[in-house]
Design a protein around this motif. Structure first.
Motif, PDB file in Angstrom:
ATOM      1  N   MET A 102       6.725-108.074  22.425  1.00 34.79           N
ATOM      2  CA  MET A 102       7.391-107.919  21.142  1.00 34.79           C
ATOM      3  C   MET A 102       6.986-109.083  20.245  1.00 34.79           C
ATOM      4  SD  MET A 102       9.399-105.374  21.779  1.00 34.79           S
ATOM      5  CE  MET A 102       9.857-104.511  23.269  1.00 34.79           C
ATOM      6  N   GLN A 111       8.615-111.813  17.664  1.00 35.42           N
ATOM      7  CA  GLN A 111       9.878-112.373  17.213  1.00 35.42           C
ATOM      8  C   GLN A 111       9.658-113.339  16.068  1.00 35.42           C
ATOM      9  OE1 GLN A 111      11.121-113.169  21.581  1.00 35.42           O
ATOM     10  NE2 GLN A 111      12.865-113.703  20.308  1.00 35.42           N
ATOM     11  N   SER A 129      16.621-114.410  16.021  1.00 44.97           N
ATOM     12  CA  SER A 129      15.264-114.033  15.664  1.00 44.97           C
ATOM     13  C   SER A 129      15.199-112.551  15.362  1.00 44.97           C
ATOM     14  CB  SER A 129      14.300-114.374  16.805  1.00 44.97           C
ATOM     15  OG  SER A 129      14.700-113.714  17.976  1.00 44.97           O
ATOM     16  N   TYR A 130      14.238-112.184  14.576  1.00 43.61           N
ATOM     17  CA  TYR A 130      14.006-110.780  14.260  1.00 43.61           C
ATOM     18  C   TYR A 130      12.876-110.280  15.139  1.00 43.61           C
ATOM     19  CZ  TYR A 130      17.117-110.907  10.271  1.00 43.61           C
ATOM     20  OH  TYR A 130      18.232-110.992   9.492  1.00 43.61           O
ATOM     21  N   VAL A 131      13.084-109.127  15.656  1.00 42.98           N
ATOM     22  CA  VAL A 131      12.111-108.640  16.625  1.00 42.98           C
ATOM     23  C   VAL A 131      11.388-107.414  16.099  1.00 42.98           C
ATOM     24  CG1 VAL A 131      11.789-107.963  19.002  1.00 42.98           C
ATOM     25  CG2 VAL A 131      13.679-109.449  18.398  1.00 42.98           C
ATOM     26  N   PHE A 132      10.104-107.389  16.329  1.00 42.77           N
ATOM     27  CA  PHE A 132       9.309-106.229  15.946  1.00 42.77           C
ATOM     28  C   PHE A 132       8.610-105.686  17.166  1.00 42.77           C
ATOM     29  CE2 PHE A 132       9.907-108.744  12.243  1.00 42.77           C
ATOM     30  CZ  PHE A 132      10.021-107.833  11.205  1.00 42.77           C
ATOM     31  N   ARG A 133       8.481-104.427  17.143  1.00 44.54           N
ATOM     32  CA  ARG A 133       7.785-103.774  18.243  1.00 44.54           C
ATOM     33  C   ARG A 133       6.309-104.110  18.130  1.00 44.54           C
ATOM     34  NH1 ARG A 133       9.569 -97.877  19.422  1.00 44.54           N
ATOM     35  NH2 ARG A 133       9.560 -98.202  21.628  1.00 44.54           N
ATOM     36  N   LYS A 182       3.521-101.214  16.667  1.00 44.63           N
ATOM     37  CA  LYS A 182       3.654-100.446  15.439  1.00 44.63           C
ATOM     38  C   LYS A 182       3.076-101.204  14.258  1.00 44.63           C
ATOM     39  CE  LYS A 182       7.186 -97.761  13.130  1.00 44.63           C
ATOM     40  NZ  LYS A 182       8.610 -97.571  13.032  1.00 44.63           N
ATOM     41  N   LEU A 192       2.986-102.102  10.706  1.00 41.76           N
ATOM     42  CA  LEU A 192       3.972-102.045   9.631  1.00 41.76           C
ATOM     43  C   LEU A 192       3.339-102.518   8.336  1.00 41.76           C
ATOM     44  CD1 LEU A 192       6.859-103.658  11.641  1.00 41.76           C
ATOM     45  CD2 LEU A 192       6.772-101.294  10.902  1.00 41.76           C
ATOM     46  N   MET A 243      12.523-105.323   6.711  1.00 44.87           N
ATOM     47  CA  MET A 243      13.148-105.547   8.007  1.00 44.87           C
ATOM     48  C   MET A 243      13.582-106.984   8.197  1.00 44.87           C
ATOM     49  SD  MET A 243      10.824-103.218  10.409  1.00 44.87           S
ATOM     50  CE  MET A 243      10.705-101.467  10.119  1.00 44.87           C
ATOM     51  N   LEU A 244      12.904-107.853   7.514  1.00 48.70           N
ATOM     52  CA  LEU A 244      13.309-109.246   7.623  1.00 48.70           C
ATOM     53  C   LEU A 244      14.420-109.560   6.635  1.00 48.70           C
ATOM     54  CD1 LEU A 244       9.881-111.022   8.039  1.00 48.70           C
ATOM     55  CD2 LEU A 244      11.655-110.719   9.742  1.00 48.70           C
ATOM     56  N   VAL A 264      21.021-103.028  10.953  1.00 48.06           N
ATOM     57  CA  VAL A 264      20.013-103.418  11.936  1.00 48.06           C
ATOM     58  C   VAL A 264      20.737-103.747  13.233  1.00 48.06           C
ATOM     59  CG1 VAL A 264      18.471-104.327  10.200  1.00 48.06           C
ATOM     60  CG2 VAL A 264      20.145-105.825  11.248  1.00 48.06           C
ATOM     61  N   MET A 319      19.900-114.565  19.689  1.00 49.58           N
ATOM     62  CA  MET A 319      20.105-113.292  19.017  1.00 49.58           C
ATOM     63  C   MET A 319      18.752-112.751  18.601  1.00 49.58           C
ATOM     64  SD  MET A 319      21.704-112.891  15.313  1.00 49.58           S
ATOM     65  CE  MET A 319      22.883-111.659  14.910  1.00 49.58           C
ATOM     66  N   LEU A 320      18.545-111.507  18.925  1.00 52.38           N
ATOM     67  CA  LEU A 320      17.287-110.887  18.565  1.00 52.38           C
ATOM     68  C   LEU A 320      17.579-109.721  17.629  1.00 52.38           C
ATOM     69  CD1 LEU A 320      15.783-110.913  22.123  1.00 52.38           C
ATOM     70  CD2 LEU A 320      15.290-112.465  20.269  1.00 52.38           C
ATOM     71  N   VAL A 321      17.092-109.826  16.450  1.00 51.97           N
ATOM     72  CA  VAL A 321      17.384-108.809  15.451  1.00 51.97           C
ATOM     73  C   VAL A 321      16.270-107.774  15.453  1.00 51.97           C
ATOM     74  CG1 VAL A 321      17.872-108.388  13.028  1.00 51.97           C
ATOM     75  CG2 VAL A 321      18.450-110.588  14.069  1.00 51.97           C
ATOM     76  N   VAL A 322      16.650-106.543  15.562  1.00 48.43           N
ATOM     77  CA  VAL A 322      15.645-105.490  15.445  1.00 48.43           C
ATOM     78  C   VAL A 322      15.967-104.675  14.211  1.00 48.43           C
ATOM     79  CG1 VAL A 322      14.709-103.413  16.462  1.00 48.43           C
ATOM     80  CG2 VAL A 322      15.223-105.370  17.895  1.00 48.43           C
ATOM     81  N   SER A 323      15.102-104.762  13.259  1.00 52.69           N
ATOM     82  CA  SER A 323      15.376-104.019  12.028  1.00 52.69           C
ATOM     83  C   SER A 323      14.571-102.740  11.960  1.00 52.69           C
ATOM     84  CB  SER A 323      15.098-104.884  10.821  1.00 52.69           C
ATOM     85  OG  SER A 323      14.518-106.090  11.167  1.00 52.69           O
ATOM     86  N   ASP A 324      13.741-102.545  12.918  1.00 58.20           N
ATOM     87  CA  ASP A 324      12.923-101.335  12.896  1.00 58.20           C
ATOM     88  C   ASP A 324      13.727-100.191  13.496  1.00 58.20           C
ATOM     89  OD1 ASP A 324      11.010 -99.479  12.833  1.00 58.20           O
ATOM     90  OD2 ASP A 324       9.641-100.441  14.233  1.00 58.20           O
ATOM     91  N   ASP A 382      12.406 -96.669  14.830  1.00 57.46           N
ATOM     92  CA  ASP A 382      11.676 -96.504  16.081  1.00 57.46           C
ATOM     93  C   ASP A 382      12.233 -97.542  17.045  1.00 57.46           C
ATOM     94  OD1 ASP A 382       9.895 -95.835  17.963  1.00 57.46           O
ATOM     95  OD2 ASP A 382       8.140 -96.697  16.969  1.00 57.46           O
ATOM     96  N   PHE A 436      13.649 -99.903  19.885  1.00 59.36           N
ATOM     97  CA  PHE A 436      13.119-100.400  21.146  1.00 59.36           C
ATOM     98  C   PHE A 436      13.996-101.565  21.570  1.00 59.36           C
ATOM     99  CE2 PHE A 436      11.336-102.746  17.724  1.00 59.36           C
ATOM    100  CZ  PHE A 436      11.291-104.049  18.157  1.00 59.36           C
ATOM    101  N   PRO A 477      14.195-105.341  22.533  1.00 60.47           N
ATOM    102  CA  PRO A 477      13.321-106.490  22.297  1.00 60.47           C
ATOM    103  C   PRO A 477      13.238-107.438  23.471  1.00 60.47           C
ATOM    104  CG  PRO A 477      15.415-106.829  21.229  1.00 60.47           C
ATOM    105  CD  PRO A 477      15.474-105.462  21.841  1.00 60.47           C
TER     106      PRO A 477
END
Lengths: 766, 1205
Positions: free
Chosen positions: A172, A174, A186-190, A193, A195, A203-204, B668, B683-688, B691, B693, B695
């Motif tokens: 992932m 982060q 933290s913000y997590v992205f797959r 994908k 983007l 998303m952030l 999110v 803390m892990l933020v998933v804004s997607d 789709d 998943f 994290p």
């Protein structure tokens, strides 16, 4: 000739410019016959301790499409307070602030010694520098630990007001928020994908829904605040970030047997670029990517996660068997371009034993002026020192880095700009001085250098457009002006202007003059850059053939010989070394992919097209020093004959620093003579190359691989592969026993190469 | 079975039977026309709506009725005053006599019928006359249908006849009015008839009517005339007519002053109730109340008993009155007049002896009643007179009674409701005759009877034996069949053929609660381990080894009881047989001797042939603005800290192996890494969200003990972190997706606890829009509102089931959240939905926390598959509950907890044999909370019958209702609600009609004959029909309906029972150790001076009458003043007095019984909140147009008659 050498040296010291020809042929036809184009190596930010910047802004030609800067070559009418542009001949009045000028009271930019001058621009807000760490967490524990320490250490090196950010990735991606207390957020992205920048910013949480009516004003502070969560001044989040880095875990996702860890490098970079793009366009920023392996998933994937499918090799590429190559390259190119547009540079620090996909990712750095550092592990001094050196400071205590550079080249009418080769991207500025004939990155007279340092050097290629039947007036000079705008590391905007001029010469009547004005070193590097540039898009053999052809033509043009008599062939002193450079260039890793992985090739080429002349020459033809009891250390021929049992050799090939102990020396050393007081001299002998090597290691960026080897050692191959194989297993007996060491290769030696060259040069059929 | 020939004289139910009703309206013609049709009784009544309890022959006895007449007169007067209808019930008096004869009879029957020793026993000891009688009657009836009954009944018949004669004359009068008048006559019968009538228990109604009729004749004419003419005349009449009786004069005067009063009775039945109430209340209260309180206790029992005795309507009335206060209302039944009459006397009586006293009084009342009733019933004028005459009496009884009456009044108009919700009370004014509520089957009575007879443990060894009711406390001994706590069937005698089944229309279903919690005194199922080869099963049908497997060939093989296939016994399982053919180790092995047990499953029974990982719980908390503001977030976080120590575990000694994870979300998602090695949570933020998943893997699901510090730190911080949030939008689909992905990643099953506040309108999969549209209610499009809005959730549910991911949803909505759509995943995964509308921390915290605690702690199995195997001949064809089905046989449950029941419907695909009966085996393969893979087996054998009568003798109404409710509620998503309701009524009518036609002895069509075990079917069915789902009131939101719909879907029988027929407990007097007898859910039964506790399984009300004694108030609330009671209190004050303690104990014990915490609501009489409370008085007409019990019964009767004709 000495005059020319001095002239060249003086010019380089003052202006950071080396031209291939220091007299320019006055017509297009003649120019093309010279084989080596009129071109130069230009180091925009060459360190000039003796050049204090002036605190005012440059005076520019008022013609809209000229805008050349007032320079010492301009004709000035002190009485009328008017100056004539030497490029477009526009007559311009001085601005009011110049009212007091006179012959005796001239501004600096009119003095001949200030052919290069730097202005400080006061306009515009000064934006802090930005450093965004993008860290791969799919590392071995040891590596990760070392990396974490390096990163923590780097925080202390950053300018206190610089903004820092952290993105980590594995499976992932982060994006870490740096302001939170008590909980790490933290913000997590797959990682799989792709983007768009807009999605990423949404998303952030960086995009505030634009409420119609009140966008312009309130948005700005909001945006700044929002992005602040991810990018914070170092001094404020120092502790937080240190802790955060300390707690960084290896990517927790299990890696099954026979698989590579999933690395989402592509997405991580995309997020990094997207984050900066939205929050800080056109501000100096460095994305620093640390990777320990190839991207294995998502966009930008270089290799699948199956270990049984190895990463592409040159062989695969030639067979068109690298399935991810094109796609990944395209992806990274797009990213690099986006980043370049916004003036952000991307560094890649790749430390792994295997390839990490630099081939695909190189454009990230090449287009944005970022560094590429390749090592075996983050836990090596090579990486640690190099990384530390990124933040080195100059004599003024400023970082040796600049951002958002914009290089503009102006030429007088007889010249046009064909292109540039270096860590830059075209700004597609079509001016009257742009040639249709492209060499390197052409079609423009402006380039963007997102990041540059004092050694960053571009090769700039010109074309003489003066027609044969329109002779240049006697004594006329061609002029070229380089205007470099950039953001200094202290956040000032600066403009450096370098104006140079060369005399025109009639090639028919003054060919000797022209020949003597040839700068073979510069020419070798410039031609090499062309070759490397071609090699990026063409098959290796084609490039070699092109190079050979150019060499033969040059020899034909300037050699003195009788037709079809190779033995009569002579070259003047100003060209004498050129064939040798070409010989070594042909053998260099920049053009030869044999024995190099695609990543290595990319790495070498990356550095080759950005270093200054000296370093470039070292890369083409490594330097070999010999240490012995027979005298002081001396440079020796890069030849197998230099490898003698009682010598210690120090070879500097820029990327490697090899200390080679001859057979006898090695035996002595093994016997421990250096430990004995009576052999103190031996100890000193052993120490001498080490000291010299240390000196090089201290200054070189990136730090070279340091190799200490001896006769028969496996690492001796680094030396053996570089030297001219004058003695091989084929001719060993023909060449006498006692000197040198035979190289087991079928490569041609310089002698053979020269023989062929002569033969071809004198051939009437060629 | 009991022959419940409840004969109620329904005035003119115009709506019901058009033909008849119309005919009857005209006095002259009516009588004649009616006459043809029905038995004399029926004709007498004019209306076919009598419930004739008895068998036809019973009528003979009626003659006896006359005797009572003398007494009745007094009665009548009473009755006049009040209203009338109750005459019906009075027959009670007859009951007493019956017992003797009937008992013997019944017992005989019982014995005959089968091996139900326990039953006979219960019956045997006739606690009270009434009970006995009722039981007797029941017995008889059951027997009745079959041949044996005939003889036994003979006597009753004789008794009845007399009644019929009675009735005949009165009917005409009745129809018009004056059931009261008639009632008077009827009363007479009671006294005379008593013995006979009792036998006919069922019949009583008839007698009552008849009596009325008979009585009427005299008065009737007057009444008639009066009635026909304008009301005023009637009024005058009543007095006149009344004047006859001694009381009249008084009445008259009173009546005038109380015009409203008089009006009231009619109004009661009809629209105008309001006016009447005050009047009534005012007048009667003094006496009635006084008398009531004491009576109250008795009354409850009495009413039940009374109804059966029908014949002595008057008596019944009296009896009922005291307790219920309803007697008056029954106007339809005419008892009211009686009541009024009787009440005074009765009131006193009841205290002494419930049954008899009541009965006795009826006699006297009867006469009075007759006079009274006519007036009130048909014509307002009469009533006034009556009232005037009896004011005092009535007041007492009526005061309370009347308030309910208004509701009743509605019923008639409401009848149309059956068809269509909107009642059009056109004819309302004229016909207001009613059945006496006490005359019709009383759930309370049935419940109490059942309790009384269930003294011994229920042993499951006997095939086809119906267990005690769900309302009864009993112990179960597993002797080969599954405990009723696990399985309850609608019928314990299954029809042998599908023809029979079709003919009877009795649903063949079982309600299975595989993981039901057993009381501490019953051992949980034993665990059997058959070793590496796994459980031993039939080769063909794969049924598991169970007591029905027949070992043959010396034990070397066994024959499957389900499919008859012969299978080799594996060597390691071989055992010799004894001389009876049983294995020697039969009693050593649970699987050979018990109905319920568990197998340890082998790896073959696991997903991917891999032993399962321990399950995980993931808490997903909405942290949007609403959630934070309502306090929900901080409450949860705070509670979780302690709750995490209470995760379910198999072995109480060991810490739970369940791992936990946390997610918060708004637009999110925020995942939390709470790995034990971290200093602080991450803390892990998933804004997607498009789709989703997960994290992180490591550190998301953790062991509570290892990560305690980090978790606590997290839970401390969550409320702070979002304290200032301004995010109002939420997502939902991605939330579940996230939990699902987390479980997938961890490769385990588990449960998601989702705490959600609002309609997910943020851009994401599963985004919803507000579609609540009141205009669609009642249209064909209504059903779409029960269907999910988008398909996303269906797919998600499917994935969840595949992973064993159960979703529990806690909703905290402030507005529409579309439960129908959000609920798709919970419902499909075996999860639960909890809804806290307008959640406020202060008031709802307790309920929520208790629900949460229970939900987290309860035993639950994961990744379950349930399969029901049956004997050849029937097949499980349909399933109801919270689960998912991929094919037609396997019920897949991502999670299955101890509160979830699944209703399974069976259909014939061949014949069954009486010898072997029908077997069913429910096997549930699941992963226990410790991660063990197990198989729980429940076996059940029921009898098969070739005679319909046998079928009707052994049904369980509660279970049938459970099935009906689930069937109907599921249907609303696919059919118009009206169609669903019609179907329900229709099927019910068919069931009863089939009985009437095939099992009951021939009798007049005017008689409603109900099988003993289904005598409550109409009342319960009416409750189902009136539920918010099928008949929403104006204030019922779509969400509420969807919520109830899914809730009912997985209820077991006990829960549906109390949900549809709430338990209403008078708590004026509380003794430790036992609970007071409940009263019927009707406003009439509430005494103004009383305090009642009502529980529905979801709600808990404490209703406080307006004139409760100060002492009681002091004891309960600590305040002597009614007005100082805080209606918003959320719990009873803790007072140091025995009463308060006991009351709180009772409240707590109620709560403990239910799977969901019931918030206590204090309802003060006449307070606004009373509306809510009244909604649950299910015997009354509901505000949303639902029929009252009486009306519905009449309607049902009409339907049945139509089917029969």
């Amino acid at each position: 000739m000495s005059t020319y050498q001095e002239f060249i040296q003086q010019n380089e010291d003052r202006d950071g410019v080396r031209f291939s020809w220091n007299l320019w042929p006055s017509s297009r036809l003649e120019a093309t016959r010279l084989v080596v184009p009129v071109s130069c190596l230009f180091t925009p930010l060459k360190e000039r301790p003796n050049l204090p910047p002036v605190q005012y802004e440059p005076v520019m030609c008022s013609r809209a499409n000229c805008k050349a800067v007032l320079n010492p070559l301009c004709q000035v009418d002190f009485k009328a307070k008017i100056w004539a542009c030497n490029f477009c001949f526009q007559r311009n009045p001085f601005p009011p602030s110049y009212a007091g000028i006179s012959e005796v009271n001239q501004p600096a930019e009119l003095m001949p010694q200030f052919s290069t001058i730097e202005y400080i621009v006061q306009r515009g807000p000064s934006a802090p520098l930005i450093f965004l760490y993008v860290v791969d967490t799919c590392l071995e524990e040891e590596d990760l630990q070392a990396l974490k320490e390096s990163l923590q250490m780097s925080l202390s090196l950053l300018p206190p007001n610089a903004l820092v950010g952290l993105i980590t990735f594995g499976r992932m991606v982060q994006v870490h928020e740096l302001t939170c207390e008590g909980i790490a957020k933290s913000y997590v992205f797959r990682g799989t994908k792709d983007l768009s920048s807009k999605q990423i910013q949404e998303m952030l949480g960086l995009m505030k829904p634009a409420a119609p009516g009140q966008q312009s004003r309130p948005v700005a502070p909001q945006e700044a605040a929002a992005s602040c969560r991810f990018l914070q001044p170092v001094h404020r989040v120092d502790m937080n970030l240190t802790d955060l880095l300390g707690e960084l875990q290896r990517d927790p996702w299990p890696v099954p047997q026979g698989k590579r860890p999933l690395r989402s490098t592509g997405v991580a970079l995309s997020v990094a670029v997207g984050l900066l793009e939205g929050a800080f366009p056109n501000t100096g920023a460095r994305v620093m990517l640390f990777i320990g392996g190839p991207p294995t998933q998502g966009p930008g994937m270089v290799v699948g996660d199956e270990l049984k499918t190895p990463i592409r090799s040159w062989h695969d590429i030639q067979k068109d068997n690298a399935r991810h190559l094109k796609k990944a390259t395209k992806y990274y190119e797009a990213l690099a371009n986006r980043s370049a547009v916004n003036g952000h540079s991307i560094d890649i620090y790749a430390c792994a034993l295997d390839q990490t996909g630099l081939l695909e990712m190189k454009c990230l750095s090449n287009l944005t002026g970022g560094h590429i550092v390749m090592g075996d592990s983050f836990n090596t001094s090579l990486f640690k020192q190099t990384f530390q050196r990124v933040f080195s400071k100059d004599y003024n205590g400023d970082f040796r880095m600049a951002f958002g550079g914009n290089l503009e080249v102006k030429t007088s009418r007889e010249l046009k700009v064909c292109g540039a080769i270096g860590p830059c991207v075209s700004l597609h500025s079509k001016g009257s001085s742009v040639s249709e004939n492209e060499m390197g990155i052409g079609g423009t007279n402006q380039w963007k250098l997102c990041s540059l340092d004092p050694s960053t050097t571009l090769g700039v290629y010109f074309e003489v457009v003066n027609q044969h039947n329109a002779p240049v007036p006697q004594g006329g000079r061609g002029a070229i002006q380089f205007v470099t705008q950039y953001q200094h590391s202290n956040t000032q905007r600066r403009i450096r202007v370098t104006t140079i001029a060369r005399n025109w010469a009639d090639a028919q009547s003054q060919i000797q003059h022209i020949e003597s004005s040839f700068d073979q070193e510069a020419a070798a590097v410039l031609m090499a850059r062309l070759g490397v540039f071609r090699a990026e898009s063409e098959e290796g053999p084609d490039v070699l053939r092109w190079l050979d052809r150019q060499l033969i033509r040059l020899c034909q043009k300037f050699g003195q010989f009788n037709k079809d008599d190779p033995t009569s062939f002579r070259l003047s002193e100003s060209l004498s070394l050129y064939p040798q450079f070409m010989f070594h260039l042909r053998r260099s890793p920049f053009l030869q992919v044999f024995n190099n992985s695609p990543d290595e090739s990319s790495y070498y080429r990356h550095h080759f097209v950005r270093e200054d002349l000296t370093q470039s020459l070292i890369m083409i033809q490594p330097i070999l020093y010999s240490y012995s009891f027979h005298g002081p250390p001396e440079p020796v021929l890069l030849d197998s004959s230099s490898i003698l049992p009682d010598r210690i050799l120090l070879m500097d090939s820029f990327f490697q620093l090899v200390i080679y102990h001859g057979e006898t020396i090695a035996q002595w050393r093994k016997a421990g003579y250096q430990e004995m007081p009576e052999y103190e001299n031996f100890k000193q002998l052993l120490q001498a190359p080490l000291d010299d090597a240390q000196e090089i290691l201290q200054t070189r960026f990136p730090m070279p691989r340091y190799i200490d080897t001896e006769h028969g050692g496996s690492q001796a191959r680094f030396l053996l592969s570089k030297v001219n194989p004058s003695q091989t297993h084929n001719n060993l007996y023909a060449w006498g026993q006692e000197t040198g060491a035979p190289i087991l290769t079928d490569d041609v030696s310089l002698q053979v190469f020269m023989d062929h060259l002569k033969k071809l040069a004198v051939s009437s059929s060629a | 079975m009991w022959t419940w020939h409840s004969v109620a004289a329904v005035p003119l139910n115009v709506r019901f039977c058009y033909q008849e009703g119309i005919r009857e309206q005209h006095p002259g013609t009516a009588s004649s026309s009616v006459g043809h049709r029905a038995s004399p009784f029926a004709t007498n009544n004019g209306l076919p709506y009598y419930l004739h309890l008895y068998r036809g022959q019973a009528r003979g006895p009626p003659t006896s009725a006359p005797p009572p007449v003398s007494a009745p007169q007094q009665y009548n007067q009473y009755s006049h005053s009040q209203g009338d209808m109750q005459n019906g019930p009075p027959p009670m008096t007859q009951a007493p006599p019956r017992p003797a004869a009937a008992q013997s009879y019944n017992q005989g029957h019982m014995n005959m019928t089968g091996p139900h020793p326990s039953y006979p026993q219960h019956y045997g000891p006739p606690p009270t006359m009434q009970q006995v009688t009722s039981q007797m009657t029941g017995m008889q009836i059951t027997s009745g249908p079959p041949t044996p009954a005939g003889p036994g009944y003979a006597p009753p018949h004789s008794s009845q006849p007399p009644i019929s004669t009675y009735s005949a004359p009165p009917q005409p009068s009745y129809t018009q009015a004056p059931p009261p008048a008639s009632s008077a006559p009827t009363q007479p019968p009671p006294p005379g008839v008593p013995a006979a009538s009792q036998q006919y228990y069922g019949v009583p109604p008839l007698p009552s009517q008849q009596p009325f009729d008979s009585s009427r004749p005299p008065t009737s004419q007057q009444q008639f005339t009066s009635s026909a003419p304008p009301p005023p005349s009637q009024q005058t009449f009543p007095p006149s007519s009344f004047s006859g009786p001694p009381t009249r004069p008084q009445a008259a005067p009173v009546s005038q002053p109380q015009p409203p009063f008089s009006a009231a009775p009619p109004s009661l039945s009809s629209a105008p109730p309001p006016g009447s109430q005050p009047g009534f209340a005012g007048g009667p209260p003094p006496i009635a109340q006084g008398s009531f309180p004491p009576q109250l206790t008795p009354p409850s029992s009495q009413p039940g008993s009374f109804p059966p005795p029908g014949p002595p309507p008057t008596s019944a009335a009296s009896g009922q009155y005291p307790p219920m206060s309803q007697p008056q209302q029954p106007p339809a039944a005419q008892p009211s007049p009686y009541h009024s009459g009787p009440p005074p006397p009765r009131a006193q009586m009841p205290p002494t002896s419930m049954g008899q006293s009541n009965h006795l009084p009826p006699g006297p009342q009867g006469p009075l009643g007759q006079q009274g009733p006519p007036g009130p019933l048909q014509q307002p004028p009469v009533q006034p007179g009556m009232q005037t005459g009896y004011p005092p009496q009535q007041n007492g009884a009526f005061g309370q009674a009347r308030s309910p009456q208004p509701g009743y009044a509605g019923p008639y108009p409401g009848q149309p409701n059956y068809g269509a919700p909107a009642p059009a009370p056109t004819a309302a004014p004229a016909p207001q005759k009613r059945l006496d509520p006490d005359a019709i089957p009383s759930p309370i009575q049935v419940i109490e009877d059942d309790k009384a007879k269930s003294n011994e443990p229920f042993t499951t060894g006997v095939r086809g034996q119906a267990p005690p009711l769900v309302t009864t406390n009993f112990q179960v001994k597993d002797q080969g069949n599954a405990s009723p706590r696990f399985i309850r069937c609608t019928a314990y005698n299954m029809p042998c053929t599908s023809d029979m089944a079709k003919q009877s229309q009795v649903p063949l279903a079982a309600v299975i609660k595989p993981l039901a919690t057993l009381p501490p005194d019953e051992a949980p199922p034993y665990v059997v381990d058959h070793g590496e080869t796994g459980p031993i099963r039939c080769n063909r049908c794969k049924a598991y080894m169970c007591p029905y497997m027949q070992f043959i060939e010396g034990g070397r093989r066994f024959q499957c009881g389900f499919c008859s296939c012969v299978t080799e016994v594996p060597p390691h399982y071989f055992q010799h047989l004894d001389h009876t053919g049983k294995r020697v180790d039969c009693y050593d092995r649970p699987e050979l001797s018990l109905g319920s047990y568990e197998y340890l499953a082998t790896v073959d029974y696991c997903k991917n042939n891999k032993l399962p990982q321990p399950p995980a719980f993931i808490f997903l908390i909405d942290v949007s603005y609403n959630a934070v503001k309502s306090g929900m977030v901080s409450i949860i976080c705070n509670e979780l800290k302690s709750l995490l120590d209470l995760l379910p575990r198999q072995n109480p000694e060991v810490d739970s192996v369940i791992r936990v994870g946390f997610v918060t979300y708004n637009k999110v998602l925020h995942f939390y890494n709470v790995k034990s090695t971290l200093a602080q949570p991450q803390m892990l933020v998933v804004s997607d969200v498009s789709d989703m998943f997960v994290p992180l893997l490591d550190g998301f699901l953790v062991n509570v003990n290892e990560s305690r510090q980090v978790i606590e730190s997290l839970l401390d911080q969550i409320p702070e972190m979002f304290a200032d949030t301004r995010e109002t939008e939420t997502v939902f689909g991605p939330v579940i997706q996230a939990g699902l992905e987390a479980l997938k990643a961890a490769d385990c099953a588990g449960k998601l606890f989702v705490f959600h506040t609002s309609l997910p309108i943020a851009e994401a999969p599963g985004k919803l829009k507000n579609r609540e549209d009141k205009k669609l209610i009642g249209t064909d499009k209504e059903k779409t509102l029960f269907q999910p809005q988008v398909g996303v959730y269906n797919n998600l549910a499917k994935e969840c089931v595949a992973q064993g991911c159960c979703v529990d949803l806690f909703l905290f909505p402030n507005q529409y959240v579309d439960v129908a759509t959000l609920g798709v995943v919970p419902v499909s995964t075996g999860g639960s939905i909890y809804k806290y509308t307008y959640f406020q921390a202060q008031t709802d915290q307790e309920r929520f926390l208790n629900d949460l605690r229970r939900d987290v702690q309860k035993q639950v199995g994961f990744d379950a598959v349930m399969r029901v195997r049956t004997s050849t001949g029937i097949r499980a064809t349909d399933f109801f509950g919270s689960f998912y089905m991929n094919n037609t046989t396997d019920v897949e449950l991502a999670g299955l907890d101890c509160d979830k029941a699944i209703t399974v419907e069976f259909k014939h695909d061949d014949k069954l044999s009486e010898e072997t009966g029908a077997l069913m085996q429910c096997a549930v393969l699941y992963t226990s909370c410790s991660g063990q893979r197990r198989l729980r087996i429940h076996n059940m054998a029921v009898n098969c019958c070739a005679q319909l009568a046998d079928l009707y003798r052994n049904c369980e109404t509660d279970t049938i209702i459970n099935y009906f409710a689930k069937y109907a509620f599921r249907g609303v998503a696919n059919n118009p609600t009206k169609a669903v309701r019609d179907t329900l009524v229709n099927q019910c009518a068919q069931i009863l009609a089939c009985y009437r036609k095939n099992c009951a002895s021939p009798s007049s069509a005017g008689q409603l004959i109900l099988p003993e075990c289904m005598k409550l079917l109409p009342v319960y069915l009416n409750c189902v029909m009136k539920s918010d789902v099928l008949l929403p009131g104006a204030d019922v939101s779509l969400d509420d309906r969807a919520y109830l719909k899914q809730l009912i879907g997985c209820m077991d029988v006990a829960e549906t029972h109390v949900f549809f027929y709430p338990r209403l407990l008078p708590v004026m007097k509380l003794e430790s150790g036992s609970l007071p007898v409940a009263v019927r859910d009707s406003e009439e039964r509430l005494s103004k001076g009383g305090v009642y506790l009502m529980e529905t399984g979801l709600h808990l009300f404490l209703w406080v009458g307006a004139s409760v004694q100060q002492e009681l108030l002091l004891n309960i609330f600590g305040t002597p003043s009614f007005s100082q009671i805080d209606p918003n209190m959320i719990s009873l004050p803790v007072l140091d007095n025995p009463f308060s303690q006991r009351l709180r104990e009772v409240v707590d014990s109620f709560r403990a019984q239910r799977s969901r915490y019931m918030k206590l609501m204090v309802v003060k009489q006449e307070d606004r909140a009373e509306l809510t409370f009244r909604h649950f008085l299910v015997e009354d007409k509901s505000a949303s147009g639902g029929a009252s019990y009486v009306d519905f019964l009449c309607h049902m009767h009409k339907e049945i008659r139509q089917l029969l004709s």
